[in-house]
Enzyme design. Structure first.
Site, mmCIF file in Angstrom:
data_model
loop_
_atom_site.group_PDB
_atom_site.id
_atom_site.type_symbol
_atom_site.label_atom_id
_atom_site.label_comp_id
_atom_site.label_asym_id
_atom_site.label_seq_id
_atom_site.Cartn_x
_atom_site.Cartn_y
_atom_site.Cartn_z
ATOM 1 N N LYS A 105 0.839 -1.215 0.000
ATOM 2 C CA LYS A 105 0.000 0.000 0.000
ATOM 3 C C LYS A 105 0.869 1.259 0.000
ATOM 4 C CE LYS A 105 -1.931 -1.117 3.922
ATOM 5 N NZ LYS A 105 -1.255 -2.393 4.286
ATOM 6 N N ARG A 141 -9.839 0.751 8.464
ATOM 7 C CA ARG A 141 -9.416 -0.599 8.853
ATOM 8 C C ARG A 141 -10.489 -1.336 9.637
ATOM 9 N NH1 ARG A 141 -3.594 0.517 8.851
ATOM 10 N NH2 ARG A 141 -2.457 -1.345 9.357
ATOM 11 N N ARG A 179 12.167 -4.605 5.147
ATOM 12 C CA ARG A 179 11.835 -3.228 4.736
ATOM 13 C C ARG A 179 12.593 -2.173 5.570
ATOM 14 N NH1 ARG A 179 5.664 -1.606 5.464
ATOM 15 N NH2 ARG A 179 6.027 -2.356 7.558
ATOM 16 N N ARG A 204 11.147 0.049 11.198
ATOM 17 C CA ARG A 204 10.047 0.230 12.139
ATOM 18 C C ARG A 204 10.114 -0.769 13.286
ATOM 19 N NH1 ARG A 204 4.770 0.597 8.318
ATOM 20 N NH2 ARG A 204 3.951 -0.668 10.026
ATOM 21 N N ARG A 247 -0.543 -8.368 13.313
ATOM 22 C CA ARG A 247 -1.121 -7.385 12.375
ATOM 23 C C ARG A 247 -1.935 -8.090 11.289
ATOM 24 N NH1 ARG A 247 4.399 -4.548 11.218
ATOM 25 N NH2 ARG A 247 3.352 -3.649 9.395
HETATM 26 P P1 AP5 Z 1 4.870 -1.576 1.866
HETATM 27 O O1 AP5 Z 1 4.446 -0.809 0.673
HETATM 28 O O2 AP5 Z 1 5.671 -0.855 2.900
HETATM 29 O O3 AP5 Z 1 3.603 -2.323 2.505
HETATM 30 P P2 AP5 Z 1 2.305 -1.742 3.219
HETATM 31 O O4 AP5 Z 1 1.136 -2.449 2.612
HETATM 32 O O5 AP5 Z 1 2.292 -0.242 3.207
HETATM 33 O O6 AP5 Z 1 2.556 -2.324 4.654
HETATM 34 P P3 AP5 Z 1 2.532 -1.685 6.097
HETATM 35 O O7 AP5 Z 1 3.281 -2.662 6.983
HETATM 36 O O8 AP5 Z 1 3.015 -0.288 6.120
HETATM 37 O O9 AP5 Z 1 1.047 -1.769 6.391
HETATM 38 P P4 AP5 Z 1 0.383 -1.811 7.722
HETATM 39 O O10 AP5 Z 1 -1.008 -1.720 7.275
HETATM 40 O O11 AP5 Z 1 0.707 -2.966 8.604
HETATM 41 O O12 AP5 Z 1 1.059 -0.597 8.513
HETATM 42 P P5 AP5 Z 1 0.554 0.843 8.886
HETATM 43 O O13 AP5 Z 1 1.707 1.762 8.877
HETATM 44 O O14 AP5 Z 1 -0.656 1.201 8.094
HETATM 45 O O15 AP5 Z 1 5.681 -2.854 1.356
HETATM 46 C C1 AP5 Z 1 6.365 -3.701 2.271
HETATM 47 C C2 AP5 Z 1 7.740 -4.071 1.699
HETATM 48 O O16 AP5 Z 1 7.552 -4.900 0.567
HETATM 49 C C3 AP5 Z 1 8.549 -2.854 1.241
HETATM 50 O O17 AP5 Z 1 9.882 -3.021 1.634
HETATM 51 C C4 AP5 Z 1 8.438 -2.870 -0.283
HETATM 52 O O18 AP5 Z 1 9.653 -2.418 -0.885
HETATM 53 C C5 AP5 Z 1 8.181 -4.337 -0.594
HETATM 54 N N1 AP5 Z 1 7.249 -4.482 -1.693
HETATM 55 C C6 AP5 Z 1 6.107 -3.775 -1.912
HETATM 56 N N2 AP5 Z 1 5.497 -4.176 -3.052
HETATM 57 C C7 AP5 Z 1 6.273 -5.192 -3.553
HETATM 58 C C8 AP5 Z 1 6.181 -6.029 -4.705
HETATM 59 N N3 AP5 Z 1 5.169 -5.915 -5.588
HETATM 60 N N4 AP5 Z 1 7.155 -6.961 -4.886
HETATM 61 C C9 AP5 Z 1 8.186 -7.083 -4.015
HETATM 62 N N5 AP5 Z 1 8.335 -6.315 -2.899
HETATM 63 C C10 AP5 Z 1 7.382 -5.374 -2.668
HETATM 64 O O19 AP5 Z 1 0.052 0.632 10.382
HETATM 65 C C11 AP5 Z 1 0.963 0.379 11.458
HETATM 66 C C12 AP5 Z 1 0.196 0.320 12.765
HETATM 67 O O20 AP5 Z 1 -0.466 1.598 13.018
HETATM 68 C C13 AP5 Z 1 -0.970 -0.699 12.808
HETATM 69 O O21 AP5 Z 1 -0.505 -1.992 13.162
HETATM 70 C C14 AP5 Z 1 -1.884 -0.067 13.870
HETATM 71 O O22 AP5 Z 1 -1.410 -0.299 15.178
HETATM 72 C C15 AP5 Z 1 -1.762 1.433 13.588
HETATM 73 N N6 AP5 Z 1 -2.774 1.924 12.620
HETATM 74 C C16 AP5 Z 1 -2.516 2.478 11.409
HETATM 75 N N7 AP5 Z 1 -3.660 2.825 10.789
HETATM 76 C C17 AP5 Z 1 -4.666 2.472 11.620
HETATM 77 C C18 AP5 Z 1 -6.085 2.534 11.530
HETATM 78 N N8 AP5 Z 1 -6.685 3.024 10.441
HETATM 79 N N9 AP5 Z 1 -6.828 2.062 12.566
HETATM 80 C C19 AP5 Z 1 -6.226 1.573 13.666
HETATM 81 N N10 AP5 Z 1 -4.886 1.475 13.822
HETATM 82 C C20 AP5 Z 1 -4.106 1.907 12.805
#
Ligand code: AP5
Length: 215
Positions: free
Chosen positions: A13, A88, A127, A161, A172
């Site tokens: 994402k 979410r 990552r 992170r 997660r």
């Molecule tokens: P990346 O693009 O970083 O993946 P992502 O989907 O953004 O994953 P996140 O871990 O950031 O998502 P998340 O939803 O767990 O975290 P968030 O910050 O929202 O890709 C990952 C890796 O793979 C990268 O290194 C990339 O280079 C590689 N990659 C990508 N695409 C690829 C491909 N096609 N092929 C090969 N490699 C690839 O949330 C963190 C925490 O915040 C949550 O756990 C929660 O506690 C809190 N939080 C955030 N939002 C909310 C909400 N709305 N409600 C409640 N709590 C929340």
């Protein structure tokens, strides 16, 4: 245009949102990034969110919806929004409808990145990001052109992170399956959900998303 990128942790994402920002001039609204900034700054929201995030659980609906509402209010009306990691839960999806209406916006697309969960642990634990500009990298899948130097801003400092470890990633993923995947039918009944193969090469994923946005 206003779109949601939906998918489990590591689905891509954030990676795809950054690319759409660069190519289409849209704005990325990542609740994860907003929460991490609040934790770093030690704000009241950050103090509440820190332990929850480190455990891989979800921060309260009220907190994240307020963050999104504030960000949208600060944005120009003509800039498209990419919601990354929000909504979410069903409560957040309902809140987003109200927030968009307040700002005279409507949701155009919900793009689900379909991925193989077993590959996600490798993606997440490899990552890292530039400490200065936030550009994302991966030990195996996306290394800087010059080792140790950010392609975008030239910084030599990178960070990882605290929640990117295998145990927290599993929590997660469980949270995604239990609380986030069930919101898909909410959008499916509006006919705005498209699925993209998130296991494809990054460029192919970007091309598939752009094709959907161009209709
Ligand atoms: P990346 O693009 O970083 O993946 P992502 O989907 O953004 O994953 P996140 O871990 O950031 O998502 P998340 O939803 O767990 O975290 P968030 O910050 O929202 O890709 C990952 C890796 O793979 C990268 O290194 C990339 O280079 C590689 N990659 C990508 N695409 C690829 C491909 N096609 N092929 C090969 N490699 C690839 O949330 C963190 C925490 O915040 C949550 O756990 C929660 O506690 C809190 N939080 C955030 N939002 C909310 C909400 N709305 N409600 C409640 N709590 C929340």
């Amino acid at each position: 245009m206003n779109i949601i990128l939906l998918g489990p942790p590591g689905a891509g994402k954030g990676t795809q949102a950054q690319r759409l920002v660069e190519r289409l001039g849209m704005r990325q609204l990542s609740t994860g990034d907003m929460l991490r900034a609040a934790v770093k700054a030690g704000t009241p929201v950050g103090l509440k969110a820190k332990a929850v995030m480190e455990a891989g659980e979800l921060v309260s609906d009220e907190i994240v919806s307020a963050l999104i509402s504030d960000e949208l209010a600060a944005m120009g009306d003509s800039t498209g929004a990419i919601f990354d990691g929000y909504p979410r839960t069903e409560a957040q999806a309902v809140s987003l409808d109200g927030i968009l209406e307040q700002h005279g916006r409507k949701l155009d697309h919900v793009i689900e990145l379909g991925v193989d969960e077993d590959a996600l642990v490798e993606r997440i634990t490899g990552r890292y990001t530039c400490a200065k500009c936030g550009k994302g990298y991966h030990d195996k899948f996306e290394r800087p052109a010059k080792e140790g130097v950010c392609d975008k801003c030239g910084s030599t400092e990178f960070k990882r992170r605290p929640d990117d470890n295998e145990e927290t990633v599993r929590t997660r993923m469980a949270e995604y399956r239990a609380k986030t995947a069930p919101i898909l039918p909410f959008y499916e009944q509006r006919g705005i959900v498209s699925r993209v193969d998130g296991m494809a090469e990054m460029d192919a994923v970007t091309a598939a998303i752009e094709a959907i946005l161009k209709g």
